[in-house]
Each structure stands twice: as structure tokens, then as C-alpha cells.
Design a protein around this motif. Structure first.
Motif, PDB file in Angstrom:
ATOM      1  N   VAL A 171     -10.233  -3.201  -7.470  1.00 33.49           N
ATOM      2  CA  VAL A 171     -10.556  -2.352  -6.150  1.00 33.49           C
ATOM      3  C   VAL A 171      -9.770  -2.522  -4.933  1.00 33.49           C
ATOM      4  O   VAL A 171      -9.240  -1.410  -4.375  1.00 33.49           O
ATOM      5  N   TRP A 172      -9.141  -3.781  -4.907  1.00 30.71           N
ATOM      6  CA  TRP A 172      -8.205  -4.128  -3.602  1.00 30.71           C
ATOM      7  C   TRP A 172      -6.687  -3.339  -4.041  1.00 30.71           C
ATOM      8  O   TRP A 172      -6.136  -2.807  -3.156  1.00 30.71           O
ATOM      9  N   ASP A 173      -6.428  -3.577  -5.176  1.00 30.35           N
ATOM     10  CA  ASP A 173      -4.996  -2.951  -5.722  1.00 30.35           C
ATOM     11  C   ASP A 173      -4.839  -1.622  -5.595  1.00 30.35           C
ATOM     12  O   ASP A 173      -3.855  -0.928  -4.984  1.00 30.35           O
ATOM     13  N   THR A 174      -5.816  -0.989  -6.230  1.00 33.11           N
ATOM     14  CA  THR A 174      -5.861   0.505  -6.711  1.00 33.11           C
ATOM     15  C   THR A 174      -6.694   1.269  -6.252  1.00 33.11           C
ATOM     16  O   THR A 174      -6.550   2.504  -5.615  1.00 33.11           O
ATOM     17  N   LEU A 175      -8.183   1.152  -6.357  1.00 34.14           N
ATOM     18  CA  LEU A 175      -9.233   2.104  -6.111  1.00 34.14           C
ATOM     19  C   LEU A 175      -9.413   2.384  -4.729  1.00 34.14           C
ATOM     20  O   LEU A 175      -9.578   3.453  -4.468  1.00 34.14           O
ATOM     21  N   ILE A 176      -9.714   1.526  -3.945  1.00 36.12           N
ATOM     22  CA  ILE A 176      -9.675   1.711  -2.434  1.00 36.12           C
ATOM     23  C   ILE A 176      -8.238   2.586  -1.924  1.00 36.12           C
ATOM     24  O   ILE A 176      -8.707   3.400  -1.274  1.00 36.12           O
ATOM     25  N   VAL A 177      -7.261   2.172  -2.228  1.00 33.42           N
ATOM     26  CA  VAL A 177      -6.023   2.691  -1.966  1.00 33.42           C
ATOM     27  C   VAL A 177      -5.816   4.347  -2.342  1.00 33.42           C
ATOM     28  O   VAL A 177      -5.479   4.984  -1.644  1.00 33.42           O
ATOM     29  N   ASN A 178      -6.263   4.499  -3.734  1.00 28.59           N
ATOM     30  CA  ASN A 178      -6.048   5.682  -4.029  1.00 28.59           C
ATOM     31  C   ASN A 178      -7.251   6.567  -3.471  1.00 28.59           C
ATOM     32  O   ASN A 178      -6.886   7.663  -3.204  1.00 28.59           O
ATOM     33  N   ARG A 179      -8.392   6.149  -3.369  1.00 17.23           N
ATOM     34  CA  ARG A 179      -9.299   7.089  -2.900  1.00 17.23           C
ATOM     35  C   ARG A 179      -8.989   7.309  -1.342  1.00 17.23           C
ATOM     36  O   ARG A 179      -9.185   8.400  -0.632  1.00 17.23           O
ATOM     37  N   HIS A 180      -8.422   6.335  -0.357  1.00 23.80           N
ATOM     38  CA  HIS A 180      -8.029   6.495   1.006  1.00 23.80           C
ATOM     39  C   HIS A 180      -6.958   7.340   0.971  1.00 23.80           C
ATOM     40  O   HIS A 180      -6.861   8.101   2.221  1.00 23.80           O
ATOM     41  N   ALA A 181      -5.759   7.064   0.401  1.00 22.08           N
ATOM     42  CA  ALA A 181      -4.673   7.515   0.622  1.00 22.08           C
ATOM     43  C   ALA A 181      -4.066   8.899  -0.521  1.00 22.08           C
ATOM     44  O   ALA A 181      -2.823   9.528  -0.275  1.00 22.08           O
ATOM     45  N   GLY A 182      -4.741   8.650  -1.648  1.00 25.83           N
ATOM     46  CA  GLY A 182      -4.212   9.641  -2.674  1.00 25.83           C
ATOM     47  C   GLY A 182      -5.043  10.951  -2.949  1.00 25.83           C
ATOM     48  O   GLY A 182      -4.521  11.688  -3.546  1.00 25.83           O
ATOM     49  N   MET A 183      -6.115  11.018  -2.437  1.00 26.30           N
ATOM     50  CA  MET A 183      -7.098  12.091  -2.687  1.00 26.30           C
ATOM     51  C   MET A 183      -6.438  13.443  -2.186  1.00 26.30           C
ATOM     52  O   MET A 183      -5.742  13.427  -1.085  1.00 26.30           O
ATOM     53  N   GLY A 184      -6.235  14.339  -2.968  1.00 26.81           N
ATOM     54  CA  GLY A 184      -6.123  15.813  -2.489  1.00 26.81           C
ATOM     55  C   GLY A 184      -4.208  15.928  -2.884  1.00 26.81           C
ATOM     56  O   GLY A 184      -3.784  17.093  -2.717  1.00 26.81           O
TER      57      GLY A 184
END
Length: 302
Positions: A171-184
Motif C-alpha cells: 500500500v505504501w510502496d505502490t498503491l497509494i503512490v500510483n493512485r495519487h500520482a499515476g492516474m491518467g
């Protein structure tokens, strides 16, 4: 705590293995890109020559990729320091207790590889290799769960994110990061560059503090230990502040985590830039001139 020189003959295919360590690939790319925004002209030249023109965000992923090669499994311990504390009651790092003598840890790795980057007596390819470790480990030391032993840094802590079972570390490594900054963004490098620019424009991850903060430049081991302690403090104050076993962390927990991640990724990039700039200040012009164009790691890296 330091391992002998690494002589890597890396097959090209292994350089494209998936990475699932601190901040995921998006976070590590962002730390590297953000640092590059604060490089002096000399640092830009220096890193380009040591990386032989490889994109700096791609270079930052290298340490996660070689850990899958059996002969370099010993580098796995360099990505973290296991604080034997008692969150959420007590958090704190003790270097003699928490940094394994046999394998080293992220603190000793930062100390070792910053020294190697600045060592003009080493061949260019070895300095370039150590630069890749430096780019990566500055990200690792700012990820709270890479400074914590509890539940193997959250890897054994079962949670849910957006309806899917996972673990707290992911969750801290990837999932929050991707949702926060990777969407779109279809291209991860573009997403990272966009996030880096946003963090740089906001300053200190959106906190608005002075851009010209004092950055620890005393001693690499002391500074890395200080940064690890700062990240570890968030394990008590937020990451494990309450029991979230089995809960979906995509709501309120996500909202509270985003500012922390912005802050720590920003600090990692700013501090990385300060260290590279300081190293380059001490590099003689003749040293820059002699950096040769021979391929790093005996292969062409993309």
C-alpha cells in the motif's frame, strides 16, 4: 558493513524485471527527476557522464532489478533498516541494533556508495554503478516501512485497497503512490516527471516551507541515520498509529497518507540533489574531463 566491489555483467533481459520495493517504480523515478531539477550545471554534466546518457529515472530503478539475480541477492539488505522498536507505542532506530553487520543496511549502503561516487580513483563504470545505488537508496531511506521491522516492514500485515486484498507494505510502496500520482498517465516516466515538477513548485511536498532548508551534509552515515529516524517516526504517528488489519485503506487512511508521501518523496529528491551537488563541488575539472564513454556494466542499458 560494506561489500567488496561489485563487478556486474548483467544480461539485458534481467534489467527489465518488475520492481516492487520502496515507493515502487513511480516513486523512485520521481525522486530522481526531482533531484535533477535542483542539480547545478556541473551535477547535470557529472551524472549524465556517469550514467552515459541513461535517463536518470531509469537508472534509479537498477538496484531493485539486480536483486533478482542470485549472485547479487546480498544487496537485498541494503534497501532497508529494521528498527526493532514497538510501534505505535515507541519508534526509533538504533544503528548498532538495527543495521545488520553481515549484510549492511540502507544507512551503511548510502555511506558506502556516496563515497564511491566521489572516488576519482575508481573506474568510471564503478562510479556510475554506485551512482545508481545512491539514486535508489535515497528513496528507500525516506519510506517509513523501509525503516521498520514490525511484520517484516508491513509485508505480513494484511489489508485491503480498493476492494483487493494486499499488504500494508505494498500500500505504501505502490498503491497509494500510483493512485495519487499515476492516474491518467499511460507513461510512468511522464507521470513521475509531472509529479516531480508539482512537488518542486509547491516546495517541501506542498507544505510551503523555505526551499533553502538546511540539508544534512555532515557525514553520509550520520545523515542517512537521521533521515531514517525521521521516516520511522511516521510509523508511530500514522502508518501503524491504529489497527487497520483487514480494512480497506483507500478512503480516509489514503487521504492522510498522501501528504506524508508527498513530503518524504520531496525530501528524498531535495536531499539527493544536495549530496550530488556537494560531491561535484569537490570534483576536479580534470576528473570530469577524464570520465570516459565506455559502456557501464559491460552492456548498453536502456
Amino acid at each position: 558493513m560494506h561489500h567488496p566491489l561489485l563487478v556486474l555483467l548483467v544480461p539485458l533481459g534481467l534489467l527489465h524485471l518488475p520492481s516492487t520495493l520502496a515507493w515502487g517504480t513511480l516513486g523512485h523515478r520521481t525522486v530522481a527527476y526531482l533531484a535533477s531539477l535542483y542539480f547545478t550545471p556541473g551535477s547535470t554534466r557529472f551524472t549524465n557522464q556517469l550514467l552515459h546518457g541513461q535517463d536518470i529515472s531509469e537508472a534509479a530503478l537498477f538496484p531493485d532489478k539486480i536483486r533478482y539475480i542470485p549472485s547479487f541477492a546480498y544487496t537485498k539488505g541494503w534497501h532497508y533498516i529494521d528498527a526493532q522498536d514497538d510501534p505505535p507505542t515507541t519508534c526509533g532506530i538504533n544503528i548498532t541494533r538495527d543495521c545488520a553487520l553481515e549484510t549492511g543496511c540502507v544507512v551503511s549502503a548510502i555511506a558506502n556508495h556516496t563515497e564511491r561516487v566521489s572516488n576519482a580513483s575508481l573506474p568510471t563504470w564503478q562510479r556510475g554503478q554506485s551512482l545508481r545505488f545512491v539514486l535508489h537508496f535515497f528513496g528507500d531511506v525516506h519510506q517509513p516501512l523501509h525503516t521498520e521491522a514490525e511484520d517484516r516492514g508491513g509485508n505480513e500485515y494484511a489489508v485491503v485497497f480498493e476492494g483487493r486484498a494486499t499488504n500494508l507494505h505494498s500500500v505504501w510502496d505502490t498503491l497509494i503512490v500510483n493512485r495519487h500520482a499515476g492516474m491518467g498517465h499511460e507513461d510512468e516516466a511522464i507521470a513521475a516527471w509531472t509529479w516531480a515538477q508539482r512537488l518542486a513548485a509547491a516546495g517541501r511536498g506542498g507544505g510551503g516551507q523555505n526551499e533553502d532548508e538546511d540539508v544534512c551534509l555532515r557525514d553520509a552515515a550520520d545523515c542517512a541515520l537521521e533521515w531514517a529516524g525521521e521516516a520511522n517516526a511516521y510509523v508511530c504517528s500514522y502508518v501503524l498509529a491504529r489497527d487497520v488489519h483487514g480494512q480497506d485503506l483507500a478512503g480516509e487512511y489514503y487521504d492522510g497518507a498522501v501528504p506524508i508521501i508527498d513530503e518524504m518523496v520531496y525530501k528524498a529528491g531535495r536531499r539527493l540533489a544536495a549530496w550530488i551537488n556537494a560531491i561535484v563541488e569537490d570534483v576536479a575539472f580534470q576528473d570530469l574531463e577524464r570520465l570516459d564513454p565506455e559502456p557501464l556494466l559491460q552492456t548498453q542499458m536502456k
